[in-house]
Design a protein around this motif. Structure first.
Motif, PDB file in Angstrom:
ATOM      1  N   UNK A   1       1.005  -1.329   0.084  1.00  0.00           N
ATOM      2  CA  UNK A   1       0.080  -0.059  -0.016  1.00  0.00           C
ATOM      3  C   UNK A   1       0.844   1.201   0.121  1.00  0.00           C
ATOM      4  N   UNK A   2       2.312   1.089  -0.041  1.00  0.00           N
ATOM      5  CA  UNK A   2       3.072   2.210  -0.375  1.00  0.00           C
ATOM      6  C   UNK A   2       3.764   2.472  -1.528  1.00  0.00           C
ATOM      7  N   UNK A   3       4.467   3.408  -1.916  1.00  0.00           N
ATOM      8  CA  UNK A   3       5.177   3.716  -3.101  1.00  0.00           C
ATOM      9  C   UNK A   3       6.403   2.624  -3.210  1.00  0.00           C
ATOM     10  N   UNK A   4       6.599   2.435  -4.500  1.00  0.00           N
ATOM     11  CA  UNK A   4       6.271   2.769  -5.606  1.00  0.00           C
ATOM     12  C   UNK A   4       4.837   1.724  -6.019  1.00  0.00           C
ATOM     13  N   UNK A   5       4.204   0.835  -5.231  1.00  0.00           N
ATOM     14  CA  UNK A   5       3.257  -0.277  -5.563  1.00  0.00           C
ATOM     15  C   UNK A   5       2.012   0.447  -5.331  1.00  0.00           C
ATOM     16  N   UNK A   6       1.909   1.569  -4.567  1.00  0.00           N
ATOM     17  CA  UNK A   6       0.597   2.326  -4.405  1.00  0.00           C
ATOM     18  C   UNK A   6       0.735   3.744  -3.924  1.00  0.00           C
ATOM     19  N   UNK A   7      -0.224   4.460  -3.810  1.00  0.00           N
ATOM     20  CA  UNK A   7      -0.083   5.806  -3.269  1.00  0.00           C
ATOM     21  C   UNK A   7       1.086   6.595  -3.779  1.00  0.00           C
ATOM     22  N   UNK A   8       1.146   6.494  -5.318  1.00  0.00           N
ATOM     23  CA  UNK A   8       2.066   6.980  -6.118  1.00  0.00           C
ATOM     24  C   UNK A   8       1.862   7.651  -7.427  1.00  0.00           C
ATOM     25  N   UNK A   9       2.312   8.666  -7.718  1.00  0.00           N
ATOM     26  CA  UNK A   9       2.320   9.206  -9.039  1.00  0.00           C
ATOM     27  C   UNK A   9       3.538   9.791  -9.233  1.00  0.00           C
ATOM     28  N   UNK A  10       3.975  10.189 -10.623  1.00  0.00           N
ATOM     29  CA  UNK A  10       5.205  10.693 -11.152  1.00  0.00           C
ATOM     30  C   UNK A  10       4.992  12.281 -10.738  1.00  0.00           C
ATOM     31  N   UNK A  11       6.285  13.005 -11.017  1.00  0.00           N
ATOM     32  CA  UNK A  11       6.167  14.171 -10.956  1.00  0.00           C
ATOM     33  C   UNK A  11       5.971  15.061 -12.298  1.00  0.00           C
ATOM     34  N   UNK A  12       5.863  14.379 -13.683  1.00  0.00           N
ATOM     35  CA  UNK A  12       6.033  14.998 -14.762  1.00  0.00           C
ATOM     36  C   UNK A  12       4.523  15.494 -15.088  1.00  0.00           C
TER      37      UNK A  12
END
Length: 400
Positions: free
Chosen positions: A284-295
């Motif tokens: 449930x934590x990054x980078x498998x969840x709760x994650x998007x890139x900054x682009x």
């Protein structure tokens, strides 16, 4: 009383001007002077009894003068007014006694009704009534950090956003006037600072109180292909699934990217993924969840208020920020996701990298990339140290 001064010579009148006046004329002059003096005396005696507060033309001017002038003058004037006033509905204020702790910091001495703690990017006219300036108020904000060389790509991207969006361009190459060739540029906001990144701009120009008028804030790069993207439809999906932080899905066959941000066909959104073994200590934590890139991130107003405070002033590339975004929503694995139905292509144009300077025989972009990696490590260390200091302070408080 009429007095004449004749500086010319009139024919047949030279000798008469020097003759003395007749007694009855002198008496008339004396009587007129006496009457004038008596009239002036009665006016002077009766004037103090007039109340200045009843003179509408002077009330506002006197009040402004008292506030702007010396405080002792203000106090003495107000004391006199409060003593002489017999009307129960007359309000006399002492501005020196205003102190409102609930006001924003620095504005405690202002009455709450005048405090304007938030703002927006709505353009205003220089004429007419302020209440008639805006025919509509955009509900969303989209920003692009741009160089003029990418104008065609930016033009295509901007046209995907309706008039519900305020357009804000951050110009890292200093070229702003040339964008006038695009019709939409007239209603856009242009901010220029040479060789700066979008996170440098965001920290300085997107304070939460400045963008408080917008439900969602898009902070995007300039090299995004948007052929399969519709901003209004994107907003509908974000609202539907309750995403506080999101991004469009990325075309999976173009470039290298995280598994989490790759587009999945046949569905609206996704919030979790599987990465390489050992990459995710918690599913449930990054980078498998709760994650998007900054682009190409999109933030709700509430989430951005937290994220803005986490952006460091000197770490301008924002590397590592995407792993920390999950701290700003609760629960993060439910409120952060990727919108698959509205997807984009990352064209990986190294335009900002070329804004660097060559050092030790290295290409400009290499120096930029090295700083990005260094900033990632610095950000991670700062976050860890901040956490340790916080928990240490809690333990110390409990022990004492």
């Amino acid at each position: 009383m009429k007095m004449e001064f004749d500086t010319g010579y009139r024919k047949g009148n030279f000798g008469r001007s020097s003759l003395p006046k007749k007694p009855n004329e002198i008496m008339r002059v004396l009587v007129t002077i006496a009457v004038g003096m008596m009239f002036g005396f009665f006016i002077g005696v009766s004037f103090p009894s007039l109340s200045l507060t009843k003179l509408n033309i002077t009330t506002a001017l006197i009040h402004d003068f008292v506030i702007i002038g010396d405080k002792s003058t203000a106090n003495s004037t107000q004391d006199t007014a409060s003593t002489s006033s017999s009307s129960s509905n007359q309000v006399t204020t002492d501005v020196s006694k205003i102190w409102v702790p609930s006001n924003p910091k620095g504005a405690e001495m202002l009455p709450p009704g005048i405090v304007a703690s938030e703002s927006d990017f709505y353009l205003r006219r220089l004429w007419g009534k302020p209440s008639e300036d805006l025919t509509s108020k955009p509900k969303y904000l989209v920003t692009f950090t741009v160089g003029y060389d990418q104008r065609k790509n930016v033009d295509a991207a901007v046209k995907k956003f309706s008039e519900n969006f305020t357009i804000l361009l951050f110009h890292y190459d200093g070229r702003t006037s040339e964008w006038g060739e695009f019709e939409w540029s007239r209603r856009a906001i242009h901010v220029s600072a040479r060789k700066q990144t979008k996170w440098w701009y965001a920290k300085r120009f997107l304070h939460p109180d400045i963008v408080a008028a917008y439900d969602y804030i898009f902070i995007w790069d300039e090299d995004l292909g948007v052929e399969h993207f519709d901003a209004e439809e994107y907003i509908k999906l974000v609202r539907k699934y309750g995403l506080e932080i999101s991004q469009p899905g990325l075309e999976p066959n173009r470039g290298t990217t995280w598994q989490m941000t790759k587009r999945r066909g046949g569905q609206d959104i996704h919030k979790v993924t599987e990465e390489k073994p050992g990459w995710c200590s918690d599913p449930r934590l990054p980078p498998c969840a709760a994650f998007v890139e900054i682009m190409a991130p999109v933030f709700s107003r509430e989430a951005w208020r937290c994220v803005w405070h986490m952006i460091q002033n000197d770490l301008v590339h924002g590397w590592g920020l995407d792993f920390a975004l999950q701290r700003c929503v609760e629960p993060p694995h439910e409120r952060i996701g990727v919108v698959d139905a509205q997807w984009i292509v990352h064209q990986t144009v190294p335009s900002l990298g070329n804004q660097g300077e060559a050092e030790d025989g290295k290409a400009p972009w290499k120096g930029v990339r090295q700083r990005c990696q260094k900033e990632w490590e610095m950000f991670r260390n700062r976050m860890e140290n901040a956490e340790k200091s916080y928990f240490k302070s809690l333990n110390f408080t409990r022990n004492t």
